[in-house]
Design a protein around this motif. Sequence first.
Motif, PDB file in Angstrom:
ATOM      1  N   ALA A  24      43.637  42.501  36.019  1.00 38.90           N
ATOM      2  CA  ALA A  24      42.540  42.826  35.358  1.00 38.90           C
ATOM      3  C   ALA A  24      41.243  42.392  35.934  1.00 38.90           C
ATOM      4  CB  ALA A  24      42.836  42.048  34.035  1.00 38.90           C
ATOM      5  N   GLU A  25      40.908  41.282  36.494  1.00 35.44           N
ATOM      6  CA  GLU A  25      39.807  40.825  37.121  1.00 35.44           C
ATOM      7  C   GLU A  25      39.483  41.878  38.414  1.00 35.44           C
ATOM      8  OE1 GLU A  25      37.613  36.943  38.478  1.00 35.44           O
ATOM      9  OE2 GLU A  25      39.491  36.948  38.275  1.00 35.44           O
ATOM     10  N   GLN A  26      40.726  42.361  39.173  1.00 31.55           N
ATOM     11  CA  GLN A  26      40.425  43.146  40.301  1.00 31.55           C
ATOM     12  C   GLN A  26      39.941  44.466  39.819  1.00 31.55           C
ATOM     13  OE1 GLN A  26      40.372  42.758  43.415  1.00 31.55           O
ATOM     14  NE2 GLN A  26      40.829  44.922  44.229  1.00 31.55           N
ATOM     15  N   GLU A  27      40.690  44.848  38.674  1.00 27.55           N
ATOM     16  CA  GLU A  27      40.293  46.301  38.059  1.00 27.55           C
ATOM     17  C   GLU A  27      38.832  46.181  37.765  1.00 27.55           C
ATOM     18  OE1 GLU A  27      43.141  46.789  35.277  1.00 27.55           O
ATOM     19  OE2 GLU A  27      44.430  47.691  36.273  1.00 27.55           O
ATOM     20  N   PHE A  28      38.305  45.043  36.982  1.00 26.13           N
ATOM     21  CA  PHE A  28      36.862  45.009  36.537  1.00 26.13           C
ATOM     22  C   PHE A  28      35.757  45.262  37.730  1.00 26.13           C
ATOM     23  CE2 PHE A  28      33.253  42.253  35.969  1.00 26.13           C
ATOM     24  CZ  PHE A  28      32.570  42.967  34.908  1.00 26.13           C
ATOM     25  N   LEU A  29      36.410  44.222  38.826  1.00 26.39           N
ATOM     26  CA  LEU A  29      35.270  44.484  40.030  1.00 26.39           C
ATOM     27  C   LEU A  29      35.460  45.771  40.880  1.00 26.39           C
ATOM     28  CD1 LEU A  29      36.061  40.748  41.346  1.00 26.39           C
ATOM     29  CD2 LEU A  29      34.131  41.525  40.031  1.00 26.39           C
ATOM     30  N   TYR A  30      36.717  46.262  40.754  1.00 27.90           N
ATOM     31  CA  TYR A  30      36.750  47.627  41.455  1.00 27.90           C
ATOM     32  C   TYR A  30      35.698  48.541  40.695  1.00 27.90           C
ATOM     33  CZ  TYR A  30      38.995  52.046  42.704  1.00 27.90           C
ATOM     34  OH  TYR A  30      39.335  53.295  43.041  1.00 27.90           O
ATOM     35  N   GLU A  31      35.558  48.463  39.533  1.00 24.00           N
ATOM     36  CA  GLU A  31      34.667  49.548  38.683  1.00 24.00           C
ATOM     37  C   GLU A  31      33.419  48.913  38.810  1.00 24.00           C
ATOM     38  OE1 GLU A  31      35.539  52.277  37.297  1.00 24.00           O
ATOM     39  OE2 GLU A  31      37.693  52.031  37.992  1.00 24.00           O
ATOM     40  N   GLN A  32      32.940  47.767  38.855  1.00 18.72           N
ATOM     41  CA  GLN A  32      31.624  47.157  39.089  1.00 18.72           C
ATOM     42  C   GLN A  32      30.950  47.787  40.523  1.00 18.72           C
ATOM     43  OE1 GLN A  32      29.687  45.820  36.525  1.00 18.72           O
ATOM     44  NE2 GLN A  32      31.713  46.536  35.430  1.00 18.72           N
ATOM     45  N   ILE A  33      31.746  47.565  41.417  1.00 16.01           N
ATOM     46  CA  ILE A  33      31.052  48.000  42.716  1.00 16.01           C
ATOM     47  C   ILE A  33      30.919  49.341  43.029  1.00 16.01           C
ATOM     48  CG2 ILE A  33      32.105  45.554  43.837  1.00 16.01           C
ATOM     49  CD1 ILE A  33      34.076  47.580  45.169  1.00 16.01           C
ATOM     50  N   LYS A  34      31.358  50.100  42.254  1.00 16.43           N
ATOM     51  CA  LYS A  34      31.154  51.506  42.108  1.00 16.43           C
ATOM     52  C   LYS A  34      29.662  51.951  41.739  1.00 16.43           C
ATOM     53  CE  LYS A  34      35.993  52.953  41.568  1.00 16.43           C
ATOM     54  NZ  LYS A  34      36.691  54.096  40.550  1.00 16.43           N
ATOM     55  N   GLN A  35      29.113  51.192  40.857  1.00 10.85           N
ATOM     56  CA  GLN A  35      28.046  51.324  40.076  1.00 10.85           C
ATOM     57  C   GLN A  35      26.732  51.312  40.989  1.00 10.85           C
ATOM     58  OE1 GLN A  35      28.274  52.254  36.877  1.00 10.85           O
ATOM     59  NE2 GLN A  35      30.466  51.820  37.264  1.00 10.85           N
ATOM     60  N   PRO A  36      25.597  51.987  40.774  1.00  6.86           N
ATOM     61  CA  PRO A  36      24.514  51.736  41.661  1.00  6.86           C
ATOM     62  C   PRO A  36      23.836  50.377  41.632  1.00  6.86           C
ATOM     63  CG  PRO A  36      24.303  53.459  40.059  1.00  6.86           C
ATOM     64  CD  PRO A  36      25.570  52.925  39.730  1.00  6.86           C
ATOM     65  N   PRO A  37      23.323  49.917  42.507  1.00  9.66           N
ATOM     66  CA  PRO A  37      23.154  50.626  44.010  1.00  9.66           C
ATOM     67  C   PRO A  37      24.551  50.327  44.597  1.00  9.66           C
ATOM     68  CG  PRO A  37      22.021  48.459  43.964  1.00  9.66           C
ATOM     69  CD  PRO A  37      22.484  48.827  42.432  1.00  9.66           C
ATOM     70  N   ARG A  38      25.082  51.328  45.146  1.00  6.28           N
ATOM     71  CA  ARG A  38      26.433  51.210  46.028  1.00  6.28           C
ATOM     72  C   ARG A  38      26.225  50.480  47.124  1.00  6.28           C
ATOM     73  NH1 ARG A  38      30.542  56.105  45.281  1.00  6.28           N
ATOM     74  NH2 ARG A  38      31.672  54.589  46.595  1.00  6.28           N
ATOM     75  N   ARG A  39      27.210  49.635  47.350  1.00  4.19           N
ATOM     76  CA  ARG A  39      27.088  48.605  48.658  1.00  4.19           C
ATOM     77  C   ARG A  39      28.621  48.975  49.129  1.00  4.19           C
ATOM     78  NH1 ARG A  39      22.200  48.801  48.084  1.00  4.19           N
ATOM     79  NH2 ARG A  39      20.913  47.007  47.039  1.00  4.19           N
ATOM     80  N   ASP A  40      28.871  48.449  50.582  1.00  3.48           N
ATOM     81  CA  ASP A  40      30.054  48.837  51.167  1.00  3.48           C
ATOM     82  C   ASP A  40      30.766  47.767  51.201  1.00  3.48           C
ATOM     83  OD1 ASP A  40      29.150  51.430  52.041  1.00  3.48           O
ATOM     84  OD2 ASP A  40      28.461  50.657  54.053  1.00  3.48           O
ATOM     85  N   ASP A  41      30.596  46.429  51.355  1.00  3.28           N
ATOM     86  CA  ASP A  41      31.374  45.331  51.496  1.00  3.28           C
ATOM     87  C   ASP A  41      30.952  44.160  50.571  1.00  3.28           C
ATOM     88  OD1 ASP A  41      33.406  46.795  53.056  1.00  3.28           O
ATOM     89  OD2 ASP A  41      32.290  46.233  54.746  1.00  3.28           O
ATOM     90  N   TYR A  42      31.880  43.398  50.214  1.00  4.53           N
ATOM     91  CA  TYR A  42      31.443  42.217  49.375  1.00  4.53           C
ATOM     92  C   TYR A  42      32.208  40.874  49.775  1.00  4.53           C
ATOM     93  CZ  TYR A  42      28.799  45.755  46.254  1.00  4.53           C
ATOM     94  OH  TYR A  42      27.857  46.605  45.971  1.00  4.53           O
ATOM     95  N   TYR A  43      31.764  39.929  50.229  1.00  5.12           N
ATOM     96  CA  TYR A  43      32.343  38.743  50.437  1.00  5.12           C
ATOM     97  C   TYR A  43      33.144  38.243  48.905  1.00  5.12           C
ATOM     98  CZ  TYR A  43      31.072  37.742  55.243  1.00  5.12           C
ATOM     99  OH  TYR A  43      30.936  37.839  56.482  1.00  5.12           O
ATOM    100  N   ILE A  44      34.324  38.022  49.031  1.00  6.62           N
ATOM    101  CA  ILE A  44      34.884  37.279  47.911  1.00  6.62           C
ATOM    102  C   ILE A  44      35.432  35.950  48.414  1.00  6.62           C
ATOM    103  CG2 ILE A  44      35.572  39.168  46.782  1.00  6.62           C
ATOM    104  CD1 ILE A  44      38.532  38.712  47.670  1.00  6.62           C
TER     105      ILE A  44
END
Length: 115
Positions: A24-44
């Motif tokens: 569920a947390e992975q799904e949430f983050l997956y949707e959030q990183i698609k939102q503007p402004p879009r970036r390529d890679d995010y450290y976790i």
Amino acid sequence: MNWAESEQNCSGMGSQLVVINSKAEQEFLYEQIKQPPRRDDYYIGLFAEKVGQWQWVDKTPYNVTAAFWRKHEPSRGVGENCTVIQNPEKNLNNWNDVRSDKEHYRICEASAVTV
């Protein structure tokens, strides 16, 4: 920022690099990183002090069955000891191991506070 700077940036705000504990947390983050402004890679908050020995920044046990690595990852490339969520990916499996000296964005998380 590189991984160490990203970790320090999060802790300076009273948070940490995100620890992903569930689908569920992975799904949430997956949707959030698609939102503007879009970036390529995010450290976790997943890293390896020794090759193949992954651990979370908060000491939560790493569970390979609850990981979301891209196909053929982690690749165990030279110096690839930190993890990013890659965007865009077509499915939830969007983690990639990268070198810690590369500059990427970051996702921080903090504990909920009741006021």
